[in-house]
Design an enzyme around this catalytic site. Sequence first.
Site, PDB file in Angstrom:
ATOM      1  CG  HIS A 174      18.672 -31.779  -7.056  1.00  0.00           C
ATOM      2  ND1 HIS A 174      18.231 -32.601  -6.049  1.00  0.00           N
ATOM      3  CD2 HIS A 174      17.903 -32.076  -8.134  1.00  0.00           C
ATOM      4  CE1 HIS A 174      17.240 -33.358  -6.491  1.00  0.00           C
ATOM      5  NE2 HIS A 174      17.022 -33.056  -7.763  1.00  0.00           N
ATOM      6  CG  ASP A 206      24.576 -33.281  -7.337  1.00  0.00           C
ATOM      7  OD1 ASP A 206      24.643 -34.096  -8.277  1.00  0.00           O
ATOM      8  OD2 ASP A 206      23.508 -32.775  -6.951  1.00  0.00           O
ATOM      9  CD  GLN A 211      20.702 -33.132 -14.516  1.00  0.00           C
ATOM     10  OE1 GLN A 211      20.874 -33.355 -15.710  1.00  0.00           O
ATOM     11  NE2 GLN A 211      19.637 -33.558 -13.866  1.00  0.00           N
ATOM     12  CE  LYS A 268      19.030 -37.164 -12.390  1.00  0.00           C
ATOM     13  NZ  LYS A 268      17.714 -36.560 -12.403  1.00  0.00           N
ATOM     14  CB  CYS A 312      14.575 -31.045  -6.809  1.00  0.00           C
ATOM     15  SG  CYS A 312      13.290 -32.270  -6.957  1.00  0.00           S
TER      16      CYS A 312
HETATM   17  N1  PMP Z   1      21.445 -33.640  -8.132  1.00  0.00           N
HETATM   18  C1  PMP Z   1      21.073 -33.176  -9.323  1.00  0.00           C
HETATM   19  C2  PMP Z   1      21.814 -32.009  -9.901  1.00  0.00           C
HETATM   20  C3  PMP Z   1      20.018 -33.770 -10.013  1.00  0.00           C
HETATM   21  O1  PMP Z   1      19.637 -33.307 -11.204  1.00  0.00           O
HETATM   22  C4  PMP Z   1      19.367 -34.881  -9.441  1.00  0.00           C
HETATM   23  C5  PMP Z   1      18.206 -35.560 -10.157  1.00  0.00           C
HETATM   24  N2  PMP Z   1      17.188 -34.693 -10.507  1.00  0.00           N
HETATM   25  C6  PMP Z   1      19.788 -35.336  -8.201  1.00  0.00           C
HETATM   26  C7  PMP Z   1      20.837 -34.698  -7.575  1.00  0.00           C
HETATM   27  C8  PMP Z   1      19.158 -36.515  -7.548  1.00  0.00           C
HETATM   28  O2  PMP Z   1      19.395 -37.654  -8.302  1.00  0.00           O
HETATM   29  P1  PMP Z   1      18.594 -39.001  -8.001  1.00  0.00           P
HETATM   30  O3  PMP Z   1      17.137 -38.610  -8.085  1.00  0.00           O
HETATM   31  O4  PMP Z   1      19.015 -39.925  -9.083  1.00  0.00           O
HETATM   32  O5  PMP Z   1      18.974 -39.441  -6.635  1.00  0.00           O
END
Ligand code: PMP
Length: 411
Positions: free
Chosen positions: A116, A193, A196, A219, A356
């Site tokens: 991401h 990270d 998910q 999440k 993203c």
């Molecule tokens: N890493 C991953 C794998 C994600 O899915 C997301 C959220 N889409 C993020 C980072 C960023 O998370 P946040 O928007 O809560 O900061």
Amino acid sequence: MSDAFRSLFPAFEAIDCVYLDSAATTQKPQSVLDAMQSYYINTNANVHRGAYQRAQQATEQFEQARETVAGFIHAPSASNIVWCKGTTDGINLIANGLTDASWVTGSRILVSGSEHHANLIPWQQLAKRRGWQLDILPVDHNGIWQLEALDTLLSADTAVVAIGHVSNALGVINPLGEVLQRARLVNALTVVDGAQAVGHLDVDVQALDCDFYVFSAHKMYGPTGIGAVYGKTACLDALQPTQFGGEMVVEVTYQNATFQPAPLKFEAGTPAIAEVIGFAAAVGFMQQYRAQLQTHERLLLEALSEAFHGIDGVSMLAADGPRIPLVSLVFEQLDCQDVAILLDRQGIAVRTGHHCAMPLIAALGHTATLRVSLGCYNTLEDIQRFALALRSAVQQLRNDTLFPPPGPMPT
Ligand code: PMP
């Protein structure tokens, strides 16, 4: 149990919506809403400051939440948990905190090709600032990490390895353990990270033996605006704070300041107290229903994997291997966005785009996918409705009944 889960989420009382975008954010159970409201009604006060009873209660709840979140990921102690706004904020906290990186050896950072943007750009920018090299663990045509490349990519010069536990674009559960083990052999700092993963998998940071693990409450059925950075004690001690102000200090003069030990040195200013309390309630929700939740999600994923079979020209990316209940679909000669609009007209909420993870989607030869991601409140009926709606959307677009070619020009 599926309808029983749904009944715990007031969002579904008001609207008849098939919500298939839980990877973006989950809906919230009543217990999380109640916990936050109860704080505002009964114990609202700033934490760590007041001598009065209400402030002490607020501080107790706030610090108890840290214990709860630490327990959720099997961290050794609450002091290993730093509150942050979410995964993006947490990864930035670590990358920016490495401005003085004298305790880390090497000048290369390794990230995977399926990250991401939140776990790519902070490292890309750190590499630029420090004149370090950013290495990418390549993915194959399915988006799966090519682990054999680690032989050449990992070396004593690798300072940081930053990787995702689960891909938000593909749903794939990555071979995290193997990469972490290889990273440890070269003494690289490891950052995971977990955005998910936490909503679906059991996470044990001590078994993973990573240096940092970052995740967001929203999440996993918790509120937005709050997340956690888990760090090993020595790593949190060495990492520099990047925000300065009240709460995080011990002594301040006009010329100087000394800082609290971690985690407080990273928590300048008034924290998101109600959100922290909501986060702990979300952990409570997940712990209470853990087994049923996982069984129910497995059932839903099986049904979802069948939902698009037999529809012409639809395929799923990274179809093999372990995954969370999330699939990414692409369509021969159809625009995902057109399909999503037709699904929305039938009350089905999905997400399209690069999620993203633009470099990953480009590496797989696409510009966008249609992502379907589930939460515990989804039902088999939701999947059936999605399957029917998808079939009808694809048919309409293929027959061009929506956008017929222009007829002959009037004379
Ligand atoms: N890493 C991953 C794998 C994600 O899915 C997301 C959220 N889409 C993020 C980072 C960023 O998370 P946040 O928007 O809560 O900061």
